[in-house]
Design a protein around this motif. Sequence first.
Motif, short mmCIF file in Angstrom:
data_model
loop_
_atom_site.label_atom_id
_atom_site.label_comp_id
_atom_site.label_asym_id
_atom_site.label_seq_id
_atom_site.Cartn_x
_atom_site.Cartn_y
_atom_site.Cartn_z
N PRO A 108 0.86 -1.21 -0.06
CA PRO A 108 -0.06 -0.05 0.10
C PRO A 108 0.95 1.14 0.07
CG PRO A 108 -0.93 -1.62 1.39
CD PRO A 108 0.50 -2.12 1.08
N ASP A 109 2.03 1.16 0.70
CA ASP A 109 2.65 2.52 0.68
C ASP A 109 3.69 2.55 -0.60
OD1 ASP A 109 2.46 2.79 3.52
OD2 ASP A 109 4.02 1.60 4.12
N ILE A 110 3.92 1.39 -1.48
CA ILE A 110 4.32 1.40 -2.49
C ILE A 110 3.59 2.24 -3.65
CG2 ILE A 110 5.37 0.18 -4.52
CD1 ILE A 110 6.53 -1.87 -2.46
N VAL A 111 2.26 1.60 -3.43
CA VAL A 111 1.20 2.29 -4.63
C VAL A 111 0.90 3.63 -4.23
CG1 VAL A 111 -1.27 1.89 -5.41
CG2 VAL A 111 0.27 0.08 -4.87
N ALA A 112 1.00 4.00 -3.15
CA ALA A 112 0.57 5.53 -2.39
C ALA A 112 1.63 6.49 -3.23
CB ALA A 112 0.57 5.61 -1.20
N ASP A 113 3.03 5.71 -3.22
CA ASP A 113 4.23 6.79 -3.64
C ASP A 113 4.00 6.76 -5.11
OD1 ASP A 113 6.95 7.90 -3.58
OD2 ASP A 113 7.28 6.12 -4.66
N TRP A 114 3.51 5.72 -5.88
CA TRP A 114 3.18 5.74 -7.28
C TRP A 114 2.25 6.90 -7.51
CZ3 TRP A 114 1.81 -0.01 -8.69
CH2 TRP A 114 2.92 -0.87 -8.54
N ILE A 115 1.14 7.05 -6.90
CA ILE A 115 0.31 7.92 -7.11
C ILE A 115 0.77 9.40 -6.98
CG2 ILE A 115 -2.03 8.79 -6.42
CD1 ILE A 115 -2.84 5.80 -5.65
N ALA A 116 1.59 9.54 -5.95
CA ALA A 116 2.15 10.82 -5.72
C ALA A 116 2.95 11.34 -6.86
CB ALA A 116 2.58 10.90 -4.13
N ARG A 131 -3.62 6.41 -14.51
CA ARG A 131 -3.08 7.67 -13.84
C ARG A 131 -2.46 7.42 -12.47
NH1 ARG A 131 -7.17 11.87 -15.67
NH2 ARG A 131 -6.72 11.59 -17.86
N GLU A 132 -2.61 6.07 -12.00
CA GLU A 132 -1.81 5.70 -10.85
C GLU A 132 -0.59 5.57 -11.17
OE1 GLU A 132 -3.78 2.41 -8.78
OE2 GLU A 132 -5.63 3.45 -8.52
N VAL A 133 0.01 5.29 -12.43
CA VAL A 133 1.14 4.92 -12.68
C VAL A 133 1.96 5.68 -13.83
CG1 VAL A 133 1.17 2.58 -12.18
CG2 VAL A 133 0.48 3.10 -14.59
#
Length: 282
Positions: free
Chosen positions: A17-25, A79-81
């Motif tokens: 979840p932290d990895i994906v949150a970083d991707w989105i930012a 848009r997440e990536v």
Amino acid sequence: MDYEAEYDNRARVPDFPDIVADWIARSARLRGDVPAADLGIPYGPSSRQILDVMWPDTTRKAPVVLFFHGGYWQRQHPREVTFVAQGCLAHGVAVALAGYDLAPDVPLSTIIAQARAAAVCLHHRIKRRMVASGHSAGGHLAAALTATHWHDLDDRGADDIVTAGVGLSGVYELEPLLPTRLNDALRLGEAEAHRLSPTFWPVPEGRQFSAFVGGEESSEFLRQSRDFAAAWAAQGITADSAVIDGANHFSIVSQLADPASAMVARLVDLARATEDDRSPGA
């Protein structure tokens, strides 16, 4: 073989979840910083059938990589990536990110058809051939596009709209997913799973594919990339697999944001090669 455990990447990487949150930012920042972007280009009737194109400059004349997100054909949004474009942009290569409808709303055969439609739409818009790439389920779609005979779908452009592909942790053989919870949404039977597995497809002459996989991934993901490359190479296709040491199923994606990574170097070389020897229909 415990296929449920082998393909449960979220359980294998607890901090996903932290990895994906970083991707989105990172993706939001890149969309704000990129020199030129064409966002939300529709290629089909649904709201998810869109293309976002990130350009390295305002001329919009660069070679292009078409990228498909992962999520087992059931999750995520392009848009997440967006951040995956960063490495190629640094080398003057544009990246288009395609969305697609998700299972169980549509079957996997429809998702493949949508991915092909995205490539056809992009080809007519940019008047260029392209390289297909993708992560996990997106790697499957990249392989599907690389093996496509394009004139069977649309004879107005080149028959090699997609000249090559690069997969990250791809799922190229679907039958191992049948006994897992992933198939609750995919609803694949044995015959359909085999039919939709690019490992077993005939590939047009001249196509190329590189299958990257993280060294920290499950034995099944390592096998998938190895067996896929071997199967295509046995046809005479230029296909190879490579292990990224220390990378897991999610951290491998960050390689695409690194202009110095081997993965980006491969994409850039393949994308630049699409500009060579262009036919009148290209």
